[in-house]
Design a protein around this motif. Sequence first.
Motif, PDB file in Angstrom:
ATOM      1  N   ARG A 140       0.828  -1.214   0.000  1.00  0.00           N
ATOM      2  CA  ARG A 140       0.000   0.000   0.000  1.00  0.00           C
ATOM      3  C   ARG A 140       0.862   1.265   0.000  1.00  0.00           C
ATOM      4  O   ARG A 140       1.162   1.816   1.059  1.00  0.00           O
ATOM      5  CB  ARG A 140      -0.918   0.012   1.218  1.00  0.00           C
ATOM      6  N   GLU A 142       1.872   5.238  -0.424  1.00  0.00           N
ATOM      7  CA  GLU A 142       1.234   6.534  -0.202  1.00  0.00           C
ATOM      8  C   GLU A 142       1.764   7.512  -1.247  1.00  0.00           C
ATOM      9  O   GLU A 142       2.971   7.615  -1.454  1.00  0.00           O
ATOM     10  CB  GLU A 142       1.529   7.052   1.208  1.00  0.00           C
ATOM     11  N   TRP A 143       0.863   8.240  -1.892  1.00  0.00           N
ATOM     12  CA  TRP A 143       1.278   9.180  -2.937  1.00  0.00           C
ATOM     13  C   TRP A 143       2.228  10.220  -2.351  1.00  0.00           C
ATOM     14  O   TRP A 143       2.026  10.685  -1.222  1.00  0.00           O
ATOM     15  CB  TRP A 143       0.067   9.877  -3.538  1.00  0.00           C
ATOM     16  N   HIS A 192      -2.958   1.434  -4.292  1.00  0.00           N
ATOM     17  CA  HIS A 192      -2.751   2.868  -4.077  1.00  0.00           C
ATOM     18  C   HIS A 192      -3.921   3.493  -3.324  1.00  0.00           C
ATOM     19  O   HIS A 192      -5.072   3.058  -3.460  1.00  0.00           O
ATOM     20  CB  HIS A 192      -2.582   3.583  -5.418  1.00  0.00           C
ATOM     21  N   GLN A 193      -3.617   4.529  -2.560  1.00  0.00           N
ATOM     22  CA  GLN A 193      -4.682   5.311  -1.934  1.00  0.00           C
ATOM     23  C   GLN A 193      -5.548   5.963  -3.011  1.00  0.00           C
ATOM     24  O   GLN A 193      -5.042   6.343  -4.072  1.00  0.00           O
ATOM     25  CB  GLN A 193      -4.084   6.415  -1.059  1.00  0.00           C
TER      26      GLN A 193
END
Length: 337
Positions: A140, A142-143, A192-193
């Motif tokens: 997962r 984080e951008w 991805h978020q």
Amino acid sequence: MVEAAQAQALALWEDLLLRGLAPHQAVARLYSRLGDLKLSTTDVRWLTPVLHGNYATWRATPPSPPSRFVHTPHWHLKIDRVVQYSVVAEQTRQMVRERKPRTHAFVWYGREGEGIEIFYQRLTMELRESLGNVFVYEVRPEWPMEFADFHRSCADMLLEAFGVNELAAIPARIRAHTAGARGVQTLVYIRHQPVRSPKILDSGKFQRYLEWWDSNFAPLLEPHQFALLGVSFLVNNPVGFLNRMSVLEEVDLQLSAVMLLNQMEKLALSDLRDFLRKHNVRLPLARRDQVLTQILERTGGRYEQTVEELKNLVSLAWNLEDDLPADATAEETEEEW
């Protein structure tokens, strides 16, 4: 007394006792479930037990699946979105079976409350169930806050997500997560978020990210490693977003494929009927449509609110029968025959 250790222990016993996995496979799966356990490789709490043993084969008799009269586990993740999930599942199976492309990116979008994040959970759960001998390893990222140096920003994002110091170390990290499951193909699910604003990632930067992914990440994967890239967008104007995403047609990828899924739209009465029938969620037939219509009126068909209403309804479903007159119950029985 450590909550992180308790969560890992429960996950380990579920795999051993409920799924019948061998101990070494159950331990290996703990790595791929760090996100589900709210752990990460940057926290010492992620440390996993090591089992010492000697067995040629492992025999187990896991419990029989629930009766078909009991509603499907995780039913709340499977309401509608059948078309979108079917596309992802089939394309992913084909990628692993035919060993091409090396990675597959899927993009989905919808308004706030239309189940964008629930779809991520559905993919995690159903891919693990349906891919058989494929090990699903979820990551997962984080951008980044900004993309001043595009290559560095993308690289740092994945380095942090995988817990390594250089991109070249990612395949070894993937292998470490599948230790004890030799010969098994691995699907790396990059979750991805959701992108909530073009300020985080606009269509132009997203196109560049796909090109960067194809030229910098995809070539790293080893023969038994594949990747599914999931990116979602929360939008206010679906038509305008769809027009902007036409840039995906211009993306030139060598080792990857990209597909834009249909919009996550509001739920209708027919969606709920179909869902209840397929997943054995039992409701008294005489009141079913009336109750479902009332739910849709309250929620306006918004996915997440509708799911919460259905959760409450299922837990109290059979109490509805107390309000039915005797002849209504008789009609219900007749109709079910």
